[in-house]
Design a protein around this motif. Structure first.
Motif, PDB file in Angstrom:
ATOM      1  N   ARG A  77      13.739 -21.524 -46.499  1.00 25.52           N
ATOM      2  CA  ARG A  77      12.860 -22.479 -46.751  1.00 25.52           C
ATOM      3  C   ARG A  77      13.958 -23.884 -47.200  1.00 25.52           C
ATOM      4  O   ARG A  77      13.475 -25.004 -46.710  1.00 25.52           O
ATOM      5  N   TYR A  78      14.717 -23.735 -47.730  1.00 25.46           N
ATOM      6  CA  TYR A  78      15.688 -24.787 -48.011  1.00 25.46           C
ATOM      7  C   TYR A  78      16.280 -25.491 -46.773  1.00 25.46           C
ATOM      8  O   TYR A  78      16.317 -26.757 -46.555  1.00 25.46           O
ATOM      9  N   ASN A  79      16.871 -24.620 -45.982  1.00 23.61           N
ATOM     10  CA  ASN A  79      17.182 -25.054 -44.441  1.00 23.61           C
ATOM     11  C   ASN A  79      16.379 -25.778 -43.812  1.00 23.61           C
ATOM     12  O   ASN A  79      16.494 -26.604 -43.071  1.00 23.61           O
ATOM     13  N   LYS A  80      15.168 -25.338 -43.828  1.00 23.91           N
ATOM     14  CA  LYS A  80      14.041 -25.781 -43.114  1.00 23.91           C
ATOM     15  C   LYS A  80      13.640 -27.268 -43.770  1.00 23.91           C
ATOM     16  O   LYS A  80      13.306 -28.222 -42.912  1.00 23.91           O
ATOM     17  N   GLU A  81      13.791 -27.328 -44.966  1.00 20.28           N
ATOM     18  CA  GLU A  81      13.296 -28.588 -45.681  1.00 20.28           C
ATOM     19  C   GLU A  81      14.553 -29.617 -45.190  1.00 20.28           C
ATOM     20  O   GLU A  81      14.264 -30.984 -45.147  1.00 20.28           O
ATOM     21  N   VAL A  82      15.757 -29.291 -45.274  1.00 17.15           N
ATOM     22  CA  VAL A  82      16.798 -29.943 -44.912  1.00 17.15           C
ATOM     23  C   VAL A  82      16.632 -30.528 -43.476  1.00 17.15           C
ATOM     24  O   VAL A  82      17.125 -31.670 -43.191  1.00 17.15           O
TER      25      VAL A  82
ATOM     26  N   SER B 100      15.480 -35.130 -39.879  1.00 20.23           N
ATOM     27  CA  SER B 100      14.666 -35.788 -38.860  1.00 20.23           C
ATOM     28  C   SER B 100      13.949 -37.010 -39.083  1.00 20.23           C
ATOM     29  O   SER B 100      13.734 -37.880 -38.371  1.00 20.23           O
ATOM     30  N   LYS B 101      13.348 -36.641 -40.303  1.00 21.47           N
ATOM     31  CA  LYS B 101      12.389 -38.060 -40.894  1.00 21.47           C
ATOM     32  C   LYS B 101      13.138 -39.215 -41.097  1.00 21.47           C
ATOM     33  O   LYS B 101      12.687 -40.055 -40.930  1.00 21.47           O
ATOM     34  N   TRP B 102      14.305 -38.880 -41.960  1.00 27.40           N
ATOM     35  CA  TRP B 102      15.040 -40.337 -42.335  1.00 27.40           C
ATOM     36  C   TRP B 102      16.305 -40.416 -41.849  1.00 27.40           C
ATOM     37  O   TRP B 102      17.272 -40.981 -42.376  1.00 27.40           O
TER      38      TRP B 102
ATOM     39  N   GLY C  38       5.359 -30.896 -46.823  1.00 27.67           N
ATOM     40  CA  GLY C  38       6.307 -30.247 -45.773  1.00 27.67           C
ATOM     41  C   GLY C  38       7.705 -29.824 -46.907  1.00 27.67           C
ATOM     42  O   GLY C  38       8.701 -29.056 -46.219  1.00 27.67           O
ATOM     43  N   TYR C  39       7.826 -30.416 -47.962  1.00 27.20           N
ATOM     44  CA  TYR C  39       8.977 -30.189 -48.981  1.00 27.20           C
ATOM     45  C   TYR C  39       8.339 -29.292 -49.841  1.00 27.20           C
ATOM     46  O   TYR C  39       8.190 -29.856 -51.250  1.00 27.20           O
TER      47      TYR C  39
ATOM     48  N   LEU D 133      13.716 -31.684 -52.125  1.00 22.39           N
ATOM     49  CA  LEU D 133      14.011 -32.983 -51.166  1.00 22.39           C
ATOM     50  C   LEU D 133      12.708 -33.728 -51.457  1.00 22.39           C
ATOM     51  O   LEU D 133      12.361 -34.753 -50.975  1.00 22.39           O
ATOM     52  N   ASN D 134      11.639 -33.034 -52.035  1.00 21.26           N
ATOM     53  CA  ASN D 134      10.398 -34.034 -52.022  1.00 21.26           C
ATOM     54  C   ASN D 134      10.515 -35.146 -52.856  1.00 21.26           C
ATOM     55  O   ASN D 134       9.750 -36.135 -52.469  1.00 21.26           O
ATOM     56  N   ASP D 135      11.107 -35.382 -53.975  1.00 21.40           N
ATOM     57  CA  ASP D 135      11.396 -36.547 -54.774  1.00 21.40           C
ATOM     58  C   ASP D 135      11.955 -37.663 -53.924  1.00 21.40           C
ATOM     59  O   ASP D 135      11.578 -38.755 -54.096  1.00 21.40           O
TER      60      ASP D 135
END
Length: 252
Positions: free
Chosen positions: A76-81, A86-88, A28-29, A33-35
């Motif tokens: 894409r960056y805003n979606k990943e943020v 939400s996840k963390w 999803g990243y 932010l995947n790292d």
């Protein structure tokens, strides 16, 4: 050596068994932010993230994939943020257990919190940088101006507003902001002065003072030999090209 909540994907190692246990990177990243997500997933499983000072390497930021400045990259960056928040959410609310609470959250220089007064201008300039990174330029301008209204010497606001004017072709106006940084000696780090000299150099060239402009860009590279924008700009000298890189925010 010390424990941290996360380290950069530019240089990390993890055992294959452990990597497979958390099912690797979250797809999803795709870019950002995947790292950090990987490290937090490892910590959630009870593993530690250990940083070592004994690994030495050069990291050319974004050299392989470019910068996230295009419209699609920003979306894409805003979606990943949003996904990361939400996840963390619980960790973001509690705060980083490895970051000293006596250090500031408004800047990335690990400076001590000054409780004697509210640095509201730094809150505004930090918000401006966030909007700049996510491509919301008008919102960024608004917050940088709010920062300057409180503190006319806020370096991030002066620098970024100068950049906006330079990109808009209002070169003389941009130099007013850049010269304030220079004349008031507001930048102490060599890498930050390099950013300033690079952009002033570009401004001079756009005003027709080509020789002085390239001298300033050369000075920027002397201050930071790994400075990619300055390297690129100096290459344009031999190509007779005026396609210059303007550094958008101060390097920390």
């Amino acid at each position: 050596m010390q424990n941290l909540s996360a380290v950069t994907g530019a240089c990390l190692m993890v055992r294959k068994k452990v990597f497979n246990e958390i099912k690797g990177f979250d797809e999803g990243y795709p870019e950002a932010l995947n790292d950090i997500d990987l490290c937090l997933s490892l910590r959630k499983k009870g593993y530690l993230v250990v940083w070592t000072p004994h690994a030495v390497l050069y990291h050319y930021e974004s050299k392989s994939r470019g910068f996230n400045t295009g419209e699609n990259s920003i979306k894409r960056y805003n979606k990943e943020v949003s996904l990361f928040k939400s996840k963390w959410q619980d960790i973001l609310q509690k705060g980083d257990p490895y970051y000293n609470p006596n250090l500031t959250l408004n800047k990335t220089d690990f400076s001590i919190v000054d409780y004697s007064y509210e640095k509201e201008d730094e809150n505004y300039s930090s918000q401006g940088i966030f909007y700049l990174r996510t491509g919301k330029i008008e919102e960024a301008k608004e917050y940088f101006q709010k920062a300057l209204n409180i503190n006319p010497n806020n370096p991030d606001a002066l620098f970024c507003l100068g950049v906006f004017y330079l990109k808009e072709g209002k070169v003389k106006k941009s130099l007013e902001y850049f010269n304030l940084l220079l004349n008031k000696d507001l930048l102490k780090l060599k890498v930050q002065l390099g950013c300033l000299y690079n952009n002033i150099g570009v401004a001079y060239i756009k005003l027709g003072n080509v020789e002085e402009g390239f001298k300033l860009i050369e000075q920027a590279l002397d201050l930071n030999p790994m400075y990619m924008d300055a390297q690129y700009n100096l290459e344009q000298k031999n190509k007779n090209s005026y396609d210059f890189k303007i550094t958008r925010k101060l390097i920390i």
